[in-house]
Design a protein around this motif. Structure first.
Motif, PDB file in Angstrom:
ATOM      1  N   ILE A   1       0.623  -1.004  -0.297  1.00 16.37           N
ATOM      2  CA  ILE A   1      -0.044   0.077  -0.185  1.00 16.37           C
ATOM      3  C   ILE A   1       0.804   1.141   0.141  1.00 16.37           C
ATOM      4  CG2 ILE A   1      -1.539   1.438   1.170  1.00 16.37           C
ATOM      5  CD1 ILE A   1      -2.527  -1.410   2.334  1.00 16.37           C
ATOM      6  N   GLY A   2       2.212   1.246   0.483  1.00 21.97           N
ATOM      7  CA  GLY A   2       2.659   2.032   0.838  1.00 21.97           C
ATOM      8  C   GLY A   2       3.577   2.946  -0.508  1.00 21.97           C
ATOM      9  N   LEU A   3       3.950   1.708  -1.154  1.00 24.40           N
ATOM     10  CA  LEU A   3       4.588   1.702  -2.694  1.00 24.40           C
ATOM     11  C   LEU A   3       3.535   2.318  -3.888  1.00 24.40           C
ATOM     12  CD1 LEU A   3       6.879  -1.572  -3.383  1.00 24.40           C
ATOM     13  CD2 LEU A   3       7.015   1.139  -2.749  1.00 24.40           C
ATOM     14  N   ALA A   4       2.196   1.772  -3.531  1.00 17.37           N
ATOM     15  CA  ALA A   4       1.081   2.912  -4.242  1.00 17.37           C
ATOM     16  C   ALA A   4       1.377   4.359  -4.003  1.00 17.37           C
ATOM     17  CB  ALA A   4       0.272   1.840  -4.252  1.00 17.37           C
ATOM     18  N   VAL A   5       1.104   4.802  -2.786  1.00 20.81           N
ATOM     19  CA  VAL A   5       0.595   6.171  -2.401  1.00 20.81           C
ATOM     20  C   VAL A   5       2.088   6.743  -2.882  1.00 20.81           C
ATOM     21  CG1 VAL A   5       0.579   6.793  -0.814  1.00 20.81           C
ATOM     22  CG2 VAL A   5      -1.252   5.506  -0.732  1.00 20.81           C
TER      23      VAL A   5
ATOM     24  N   TYR B   1       4.867  -1.575 -10.338  1.00 18.03           N
ATOM     25  CA  TYR B   1       4.297  -2.262 -10.617  1.00 18.03           C
ATOM     26  C   TYR B   1       5.758  -3.106  -9.341  1.00 18.03           C
ATOM     27  CZ  TYR B   1       8.016  -6.413 -12.476  1.00 18.03           C
ATOM     28  OH  TYR B   1       7.845  -7.586 -12.061  1.00 18.03           O
ATOM     29  N   LEU B   2       5.725  -2.511  -8.579  1.00 23.59           N
ATOM     30  CA  LEU B   2       7.108  -3.279  -7.446  1.00 23.59           C
ATOM     31  C   LEU B   2       5.160  -3.390  -6.374  1.00 23.59           C
ATOM     32  CD1 LEU B   2      10.283  -1.150  -6.500  1.00 23.59           C
ATOM     33  CD2 LEU B   2       9.570  -3.657  -7.578  1.00 23.59           C
ATOM     34  N   SER B   3       4.942  -2.916  -6.207  1.00 23.39           N
ATOM     35  CA  SER B   3       2.915  -2.509  -5.267  1.00 23.39           C
ATOM     36  C   SER B   3       2.938  -3.382  -6.025  1.00 23.39           C
ATOM     37  CB  SER B   3       2.682  -1.473  -5.171  1.00 23.39           C
ATOM     38  OG  SER B   3       1.246  -1.405  -4.747  1.00 23.39           O
TER      39      SER B   3
END
Length: 485
Positions: free
Chosen positions: A273-277, A299-301
């Motif tokens: 979730i943090g990476l998507a934000v 992509y990593l998220s």
């Protein structure tokens, strides 16, 4: 008389039928019964009750099962003491989070006296056999382990008592106590109880009749690396194209290190979730470099979103909260990214109704389209679950236990659309095209990443709406066809 072992932390009880001479065959761990109880002690089992041969025959064994089941709570697993199986094979049922009614099967359809035929369709056992009950078009074999979910325990007890009466009256032909569990599966399937097919895959589970066959079966167990099989089965076999070839191909190598570090699936979901934000923040900058950075983070998220499920299956750390958080996180991440893309596209451009070139209208339309598609999926799944529950409560047995041939409802022709869908499942290329057509989350992520990095948010939203519209029509047609089957 049954003997019992208990474990207070589990929710599944086990009934071991040690009613055949093979139960006492010797092995390195003592007898086959000793070996099996040692395996069960390593699994989340609340209690193990061993039913020994009392001289009453098949009818008495089935009545003993019915008596135990009627006073049980939680799932109940019934299995024979003459079973030689990998511990991981037993875990396919005992550690599955659903605790539903299921049976251990192998897609090796070579029928033998200790391997009764079954037919599996859509992951469910739709026909099961014994020496008395025939199964046309069998495509798998039952391997002796039957789990009954708590909601179906009353049905199992009723079926066991009915079978006991039929066996005592000699109305099931020359069946013996060896077939007790086979007959229970036949009764459950013919009574309309949904039975999930738990597939063995590379693992082994075989019932034995003599010392030679027992030694051979135990020797076969060493041919399989259970740890590797556990890792392989933690990765979804029927995932989407992008997830299979561009994510799971490398995240599978991260599962064991993540488990050794003590990472939990929920922790991995939180990082995802943090990476998507962060991806949404980069997208909101609107520059080409920021778009590329956002695409990489998204992509990593998604990779971590795949990893949390793989880690959960590998460590068997399942929880209702984790499943709910994972599903909600997918929606949250996607919609946050939509907002970031729209902000980035509007950055520095003159504002008009709906933003520059109606970008906010497109963003909202893309969100609505995804909401509708998910509603179609989840409402259909919920309707099928409710229908199955009502059917199990109200329907009479689908087939009589005294009919030796299995036909009837299974001979009804399928509709053309469903035949085409099943053909697509058999053809490798068509199967992948079918999976991609519904625009699953992996394909959506790839579409967002590529269009955002190479073009702009407007192209992203138009592509999502175009492909999503086709996917919605495809899903609606498929759901209607299945509903009217």
């Amino acid at each position: 008389m049954p003997d019992s072992l208990t474990c207070e932390t589990a929710t599944t009880s086990v009934v071991v039928l040690a009613t055949t001479p093979a139960s006492g065959l010797s092995c390195a761990d003592g007898t086959l019964l000793d070996r099996l109880t040692d395996q069960l002690a390593t699994l989340p089992v609340r209690g193990v009750q061993v039913v020994s041969a009392g001289g009453g025959g098949l009818g008495a064994d089935l009545r003993e099962v019915a008596k135990i089941v009627r006073i049980s709570s939680g799932a109940v697993v019934v299995l024979p003491a003459d079973l030689v199986a990998h511990t991981e094979a037993l875990a396919l049922l005992l550690e599955h989070p659903s605790r539903n009614t299921a049976a251990l099967v192998s897609y090796d359809a070579a029928v033998a006296p200790m391997r009764p035929p079954v037919r599996v369709e859509g992951g469910k056992i739709v026909a099961a056999g014994s020496s008395f009950h025939l199964v046309p078009e069998a495509n798998a074999t039952f391997r002796g382990v039957l789990q009954t979910g708590e909601a179906d325990l009353a049905s199992l007890a009723d079926i066991a008592e009915e079978l006991a009466e039929l066996a005592d009256a000699g109305r099931l032909g020359p069946v013996t106590p060896v077939e007790a569990i086979d007959l229970l599966l036949v009764g459950m399937v013919r009574s309309g109880v949904p039975v999930r097919a738990a597939r063995l895959g590379q693992l082994h589970a075989d019932r034995v009749t003599g010392q030679v066959s027992a030694d051979t079966a135990i020797g076969r167990l060493a041919e399989v690396d259970e740890a590797q099989v556990r890792l392989d089965t933690s990765v979804k076999e029927r995932d989407g194209f992008f997830a299979t070839f561009f994510v799971s191909s490398w995240t599978r190598h991260v599962i064991r290190p993540a488990a050794r570090l003590g990472l939990t699936p929920n922790a991995v979901t939180g990082v995802s979730i943090g990476l998507a934000v962060l991806a949404a923040v980069w997208f909101s900058a609107g520059t080409r470099g920021a778009q590329v950075a956002g695409a990489v983070l998204l992509y990593l998220s998604f990779a971590l979103d795949c990893l949390d499920g793989q880690l959960a299956r590998y460590t068997r750390m399942f929880s209702p909260l984790g499943a709910w958080v994972d599903g909600m996180a997918d929606r949250l991440k996607e919609y946050v990214v939509y907002v970031g893309l729209a902000f980035g596209y509007a950055h520095g451009l003159p504002w008009r109704s709906g933003g520059p070139e109606g970008i906010w209208h497109l963003a909202v339309a893309a969100m609505i389209a995804q909401v509708v598609r998910h509603a179609v999926d989840f409402s259909f799944g919920g309707a099928r679950t409710d229908a199955a529950r009502v059917g199990a409560l109200w329907a009479k047995p689908v087939r009589s236990l005294l009919e030796s041939a299995d036909g009837g409802r299974y001979g009804v022709p399928r509709q053309g659309i469903l035949r085409l869908a099943q053909r697509m499942e058999r053809e490798s290329v068509l199967r992948w095209l079918k999976k991609m057509a519904v625009l699953p989350i992996g394909e959506r992520t790839a579409l967002i990443c590529l269009t955002a990095a190479l073009f702009n948010a407007r192209v992203t939203f138009v592509a999502l709406l175009g492909w999503g519209g086709v996917a919605l029509v495809y899903q609606l047609v498929g759901r209607i066809a299945r509903s009217t089957r």
